[in-house]
Motif scaffolding. Structure first.
Motif, PDB file in Angstrom:
ATOM      1  N   GLY A 162      56.428   5.978 -52.723  1.00 44.98           N
ATOM      2  CA  GLY A 162      57.421   5.558 -53.717  1.00 44.98           C
ATOM      3  C   GLY A 162      56.896   4.463 -54.625  1.00 44.98           C
ATOM      4  N   LEU A 163      57.779   3.584 -54.994  1.00 42.71           N
ATOM      5  CA  LEU A 163      57.462   2.490 -55.902  1.00 42.71           C
ATOM      6  C   LEU A 163      56.361   1.610 -55.306  1.00 42.71           C
ATOM      7  CD1 LEU A 163      58.466   1.265 -58.619  1.00 42.71           C
ATOM      8  CD2 LEU A 163      59.961  -0.192 -57.254  1.00 42.71           C
ATOM      9  N   HIS A 164      55.364   1.273 -56.119  1.00 40.78           N
ATOM     10  CA  HIS A 164      54.273   0.394 -55.711  1.00 40.78           C
ATOM     11  C   HIS A 164      54.300  -0.863 -56.555  1.00 40.78           C
ATOM     12  CE1 HIS A 164      52.691   3.369 -53.107  1.00 40.78           C
ATOM     13  NE2 HIS A 164      51.539   2.753 -52.941  1.00 40.78           N
ATOM     14  N   VAL A 165      53.681  -1.906 -56.029  1.00 42.93           N
ATOM     15  CA  VAL A 165      53.596  -3.166 -56.758  1.00 42.93           C
ATOM     16  C   VAL A 165      52.138  -3.580 -56.831  1.00 42.93           C
ATOM     17  CG1 VAL A 165      54.071  -4.552 -54.682  1.00 42.93           C
ATOM     18  CG2 VAL A 165      54.484  -5.526 -56.943  1.00 42.93           C
ATOM     19  N   CYS A 166      51.738  -3.997 -58.007  1.00 44.50           N
ATOM     20  CA  CYS A 166      50.421  -4.596 -58.192  1.00 44.50           C
ATOM     21  C   CYS A 166      50.669  -6.066 -58.493  1.00 44.50           C
ATOM     22  CB  CYS A 166      49.661  -3.960 -59.348  1.00 44.50           C
ATOM     23  SG  CYS A 166      48.113  -4.818 -59.698  1.00 44.50           S
ATOM     24  N   HIS A 167      50.305  -6.923 -57.537  1.00 44.47           N
ATOM     25  CA  HIS A 167      50.373  -8.368 -57.763  1.00 44.47           C
ATOM     26  C   HIS A 167      49.113  -8.755 -58.522  1.00 44.47           C
ATOM     27  CE1 HIS A 167      53.812  -9.100 -55.147  1.00 44.47           C
ATOM     28  NE2 HIS A 167      53.313  -8.144 -54.389  1.00 44.47           N
ATOM     29  N   PHE A 168      49.262  -9.531 -59.589  1.00 40.38           N
ATOM     30  CA  PHE A 168      48.090  -9.929 -60.368  1.00 40.38           C
ATOM     31  C   PHE A 168      48.135 -11.424 -60.647  1.00 40.38           C
ATOM     32  CE2 PHE A 168      51.267  -8.697 -63.511  1.00 40.38           C
ATOM     33  CZ  PHE A 168      51.164  -9.684 -64.471  1.00 40.38           C
ATOM     34  N   ASP A 169      47.020 -11.938 -61.145  1.00 45.21           N
ATOM     35  CA  ASP A 169      46.881 -13.359 -61.449  1.00 45.21           C
ATOM     36  C   ASP A 169      47.184 -14.203 -60.211  1.00 45.21           C
ATOM     37  OD1 ASP A 169      46.212 -15.519 -63.020  1.00 45.21           O
ATOM     38  OD2 ASP A 169      48.152 -15.632 -64.057  1.00 45.21           O
ATOM     39  N   HIS A 170      46.601 -13.770 -59.081  1.00 41.81           N
ATOM     40  CA  HIS A 170      46.738 -14.473 -57.799  1.00 41.81           C
ATOM     41  C   HIS A 170      48.204 -14.661 -57.395  1.00 41.81           C
ATOM     42  CE1 HIS A 170      42.434 -15.225 -57.736  1.00 41.81           C
ATOM     43  NE2 HIS A 170      42.558 -15.486 -59.019  1.00 41.81           N
ATOM     44  N   GLY A 171      49.013 -13.626 -57.625  1.00 41.85           N
ATOM     45  CA  GLY A 171      50.409 -13.647 -57.211  1.00 41.85           C
ATOM     46  C   GLY A 171      51.381 -14.210 -58.220  1.00 41.85           C
ATOM     47  N   ARG A 172      50.900 -14.609 -59.390  1.00 41.26           N
ATOM     48  CA  ARG A 172      51.813 -15.167 -60.405  1.00 41.26           C
ATOM     49  C   ARG A 172      52.628 -14.089 -61.107  1.00 41.26           C
ATOM     50  NH1 ARG A 172      49.382 -19.214 -64.431  1.00 41.26           N
ATOM     51  NH2 ARG A 172      51.609 -19.546 -64.753  1.00 41.26           N
ATOM     52  N   GLY A 173      52.186 -12.839 -61.009  1.00 39.69           N
ATOM     53  CA  GLY A 173      52.908 -11.767 -61.685  1.00 39.69           C
ATOM     54  C   GLY A 173      52.820 -10.469 -60.915  1.00 39.69           C
ATOM     55  N   TRP A 174      53.623  -9.498 -61.343  1.00 42.33           N
ATOM     56  CA  TRP A 174      53.563  -8.187 -60.718  1.00 42.33           C
ATOM     57  C   TRP A 174      53.880  -7.093 -61.718  1.00 42.33           C
ATOM     58  CZ3 TRP A 174      57.775 -11.316 -58.860  1.00 42.33           C
ATOM     59  CH2 TRP A 174      59.033 -10.907 -59.301  1.00 42.33           C
ATOM     60  N   ILE A 175      53.430  -5.907 -61.349  1.00 39.62           N
ATOM     61  CA  ILE A 175      53.727  -4.679 -62.078  1.00 39.62           C
ATOM     62  C   ILE A 175      54.288  -3.707 -61.050  1.00 39.62           C
ATOM     63  CG2 ILE A 175      52.775  -2.736 -63.375  1.00 39.62           C
ATOM     64  CD1 ILE A 175      50.410  -4.630 -64.085  1.00 39.62           C
ATOM     65  N   HIS A 176      55.496  -3.197 -61.267  1.00 37.52           N
ATOM     66  CA  HIS A 176      56.057  -2.154 -60.409  1.00 37.52           C
ATOM     67  C   HIS A 176      55.800  -0.823 -61.092  1.00 37.52           C
ATOM     68  CE1 HIS A 176      59.254  -4.939 -58.394  1.00 37.52           C
ATOM     69  NE2 HIS A 176      58.023  -5.250 -58.054  1.00 37.52           N
ATOM     70  N   TYR A 177      55.279   0.136 -60.337  1.00 37.75           N
ATOM     71  CA  TYR A 177      55.001   1.444 -60.918  1.00 37.75           C
ATOM     72  C   TYR A 177      55.181   2.551 -59.891  1.00 37.75           C
ATOM     73  CZ  TYR A 177      50.441   1.580 -58.568  1.00 37.75           C
ATOM     74  OH  TYR A 177      49.452   1.600 -57.627  1.00 37.75           O
ATOM     75  N   THR A 178      55.414   3.750 -60.396  1.00 35.92           N
ATOM     76  CA  THR A 178      55.437   4.947 -59.564  1.00 35.92           C
ATOM     77  C   THR A 178      54.408   5.912 -60.106  1.00 35.92           C
ATOM     78  OG1 THR A 178      57.203   5.904 -60.907  1.00 35.92           O
ATOM     79  CG2 THR A 178      57.872   4.790 -58.898  1.00 35.92           C
TER      80      THR A 178
END
Length: 107
Positions: free
Chosen positions: A73-89
């Motif tokens: 299902g929905l995945h998360v990419c944490h970026f910038d050492h956890g300061r942000g995220w991208i939710h994608y399917t």
């Protein structure tokens, strides 16, 4: 077309609010998101992240299922050492498979 499952590069579509959130971020953060995008659309499977199948994500990025009970299902990419995220399917379709970015957040 034979109906066989297509491979990369994958198409990527953005929900309007996710695109607007990305476009409003500082250039450095947008460049980081673009680097994540480049990896996701070219990797063989945007979901599988085994020890021997790690993508070339930028420093400080990691990908995991949003819910461990729903690995497809929905995945998360944490970026910038956890300061942000991208939710994608990732929609696994025979014709026109694509990644859909549903949310972008950075603080």
């Amino acid at each position: 077309m034979s109906g066989a499952f297509m491979g990369p590069p994958w198409q990527m579509d953005w929900v309007d609010t996710a695109r607007a959130a990305r476009d409003s971020l500082p250039r450095r953060v947008r460049d980081l998101i673009d680097a994540v995008r480049a990896e996701l659309v070219t990797v063989e499977d945007p979901y599988f992240r085994g020890v021997d199948n790690l993508p070339d994500l930028p420093e400080g990025c990691r990908i995991s299922p949003l819910l461990s009970t729903v690995p497809s299902g929905l995945h998360v990419c944490h970026f910038d050492h956890g300061r942000g995220w991208i939710h994608y399917t990732f929609l696994r379709r025979t014709a026109d498979p694509q990644i859909v970015v549903e949310e972008v957040f950075w603080q």
